[in-house]
Design a protein around this motif. Structure first.
Motif, PDB file in Angstrom:
ATOM      1  N   ALA A 126      40.003   5.428   7.821  1.00 55.30           N
ATOM      2  CA  ALA A 126      39.772   4.614   6.355  1.00 55.30           C
ATOM      3  C   ALA A 126      41.008   4.198   5.767  1.00 55.30           C
ATOM      4  CB  ALA A 126      39.284   5.831   5.477  1.00 55.30           C
ATOM      5  N   ARG A 127      42.090   4.817   5.929  1.00 57.86           N
ATOM      6  CA  ARG A 127      43.598   4.124   5.598  1.00 57.86           C
ATOM      7  C   ARG A 127      43.851   2.970   6.062  1.00 57.86           C
ATOM      8  NH1 ARG A 127      49.162   5.171   7.287  1.00 57.86           N
ATOM      9  NH2 ARG A 127      48.242   6.370   9.239  1.00 57.86           N
ATOM     10  N   CYS A 128      43.632   2.916   7.622  1.00 53.89           N
ATOM     11  CA  CYS A 128      43.815   1.598   8.343  1.00 53.89           C
ATOM     12  C   CYS A 128      43.025   0.598   7.994  1.00 53.89           C
ATOM     13  CB  CYS A 128      43.740   1.952   9.811  1.00 53.89           C
ATOM     14  SG  CYS A 128      44.948   2.943  10.645  1.00 53.89           S
ATOM     15  N   ALA A 153      34.167  -5.529   2.139  1.00 57.02           N
ATOM     16  CA  ALA A 153      33.754  -4.263   1.139  1.00 57.02           C
ATOM     17  C   ALA A 153      32.998  -3.376   1.744  1.00 57.02           C
ATOM     18  CB  ALA A 153      33.345  -4.932  -0.154  1.00 57.02           C
ATOM     19  N   LEU A 154      31.645  -3.888   2.107  1.00 57.97           N
ATOM     20  CA  LEU A 154      30.726  -3.132   2.615  1.00 57.97           C
ATOM     21  C   LEU A 154      31.067  -2.201   3.926  1.00 57.97           C
ATOM     22  CD1 LEU A 154      27.567  -5.475   2.681  1.00 57.97           C
ATOM     23  CD2 LEU A 154      28.018  -3.298   1.129  1.00 57.97           C
ATOM     24  N   ARG A 155      32.012  -2.742   4.840  1.00 58.63           N
ATOM     25  CA  ARG A 155      32.456  -2.261   5.865  1.00 58.63           C
ATOM     26  C   ARG A 155      33.338  -1.165   5.410  1.00 58.63           C
ATOM     27  NH1 ARG A 155      33.571  -7.189  10.144  1.00 58.63           N
ATOM     28  NH2 ARG A 155      31.805  -7.035  11.361  1.00 58.63           N
ATOM     29  N   VAL A 156      34.391  -1.434   4.529  1.00 61.76           N
ATOM     30  CA  VAL A 156      35.339  -0.388   4.073  1.00 61.76           C
ATOM     31  C   VAL A 156      34.742   0.747   3.514  1.00 61.76           C
ATOM     32  CG1 VAL A 156      37.318  -0.336   2.356  1.00 61.76           C
ATOM     33  CG2 VAL A 156      37.056  -2.027   4.026  1.00 61.76           C
ATOM     34  N   ARG A 157      33.891   0.082   2.632  1.00 61.71           N
ATOM     35  CA  ARG A 157      33.307   1.625   1.720  1.00 61.71           C
ATOM     36  C   ARG A 157      32.322   2.423   2.728  1.00 61.71           C
ATOM     37  NH1 ARG A 157      32.446   0.264  -4.013  1.00 61.71           N
ATOM     38  NH2 ARG A 157      30.542   1.347  -4.048  1.00 61.71           N
ATOM     39  N   ALA A 158      31.711   1.885   3.759  1.00 59.56           N
ATOM     40  CA  ALA A 158      31.110   2.698   4.472  1.00 59.56           C
ATOM     41  C   ALA A 158      32.028   3.662   5.436  1.00 59.56           C
ATOM     42  CB  ALA A 158      30.232   1.809   5.572  1.00 59.56           C
ATOM     43  N   VAL A 159      32.984   3.142   5.957  1.00 57.67           N
ATOM     44  CA  VAL A 159      33.828   3.995   6.627  1.00 57.67           C
ATOM     45  C   VAL A 159      34.595   5.104   5.685  1.00 57.67           C
ATOM     46  CG1 VAL A 159      36.213   4.089   8.008  1.00 57.67           C
ATOM     47  CG2 VAL A 159      34.514   2.190   8.605  1.00 57.67           C
TER      48      VAL A 159
END
Length: 317
Positions: A224-226, A250-256
């Motif tokens: 998540a940090r990366c 944004a959808l990818r980041v929020r899912a992870v």
């Protein structure tokens, strides 16, 4: 200490001039949010909304942010409840009810409010000292996020300033950039929840099962940090990207990040048992806060939206 006393140092740590994004500001600001969330998710929630509001005002040409002010963004529109905007004698006025208004009873001094006008949904800046505003508190029954507990605000012909044109709030890359900032706060909250598990690992108090839980939590949080850092770099170097690109990211980041949050909550509890939840008030509060805050996600609905976009996505290394 008042809510504003707790939020003020975080607001002062943001880099917002001339805009909150670009030239390294995004990564810095996401780091400020994550650090604040690791300590206090109520403070981070209020700070995230202020940062979003300042960004929106910069992107859409809204009014200047008064020194020392604290802004909320009140965009919740559940079925059957709405705010109407009408234009009268050259000025906008708002009437209706707005639920889930974080910071309405303090520390917010101003807010950006969505409302429906004859030409579509618009965004408006409102001074909370204006006549016609009524704040109803006490409706928040949850244990979590009590410090930023959302109140209901009734508006009766309240003076407002339009920010951007019809649908401008949603129809911009910045809407999705703001969604990444929320994920940064979720991430920070998970870091705070995982702290007792890391401490137990350092002190040699975990058996093999506990160490496996810690390893899984660490891997998820690092992923998540990366992803958050990569998103920040992209926003700093490509601020004018298309809405579709910003939305997919944004959808990818929020899912992870959401997956890392869920794993942290579950595995920390399974590794440590009930002890921290019943004997450590700060940890118990962080868990309750994070469980509420991460529900800003739309869960499977967001994953379904991501799935609809994923077929044409570039997944090369």
């Amino acid at each position: 200490m008042t809510p504003f006393d707790a939020v003020r140092p975080v607001l002062g740590s943001f880099r917002t001039a001339p805009t909150p994004r670009g030239v390294g500001r995004t990564r810095h600001n996401l780091g400020v949010l994550a650090d604040a969330a690791a300590r206090d998710l109520d403070v981070a929630r209020l700070a995230e909304a202020h940062l979003d509001a300042v960004t929106i005002l910069a992107e859409l040409g809204g009014p200047a942010v008064p020194p020392g002010s604290c802004w909320g963004v009140w965009a919740s529109e559940p079925p059957g409840v709405e705010v109407r905007a009408h234009h009268d004698d050259g000025a906008w006025r708002l009437t209706g009810r707005k639920p889930f208004c974080s910071g309405a009873a303090g520390p917010c001094t101003h807010a950006l409010v969505t409302a429906h006008a004859d030409d579509g949904r618009r965004l408006f800046a409102v001074d909370l000292a204006a006549d016609g505003l009524t704040v109803t508190t006490g409706e928040w029954r949850a244990t979590g996020m009590r410090g930023s507990a959302a109140a209901t605000v009734d508006l009766d012909d309240v003076a407002a300033v339009a920010v951007g044109g019809p649908e401008a709030y949603l129809d911009r890359p910045g809407f999705w950039h703001g969604a990444v900032a929320v994920a940064a706060a979720w991430f920070g909250g998970a870091v705070g929840v995982a702290a007792p598990l890391r401490r137990a690992g350092r002190e040699g108090r975990l058996d093999d099962h506990g160490l496996a839980h810690l390893g899984a939590v660490d891997a998820g949080l690092d992923a998540a940090r990366c992803l958050l850092r990569g998103a920040a770099v992209s926003l700093d170097t490509e601020p004018g990207e298309p809405v579709a690109t910003a939305r997919l990211r944004a959808l990818r980041v929020r899912a992870v990040v959401e997956a890392a949050v869920d794993a942290t909550l579950c595995r920390t509890g399974r590794a440590l048992g009930p002890g921290p939840l019943v004997r450590d008030a700060e940890h118990a509060r962080r868990v309750a806060d994070l469980e509420i805050y991460v529900r800003q996600s739309h869960a499977e609905r967001d994953l379904a939206t991501l799935g609809a976009l994923a077929g044409d996505a570039d997944v090369t290394l």
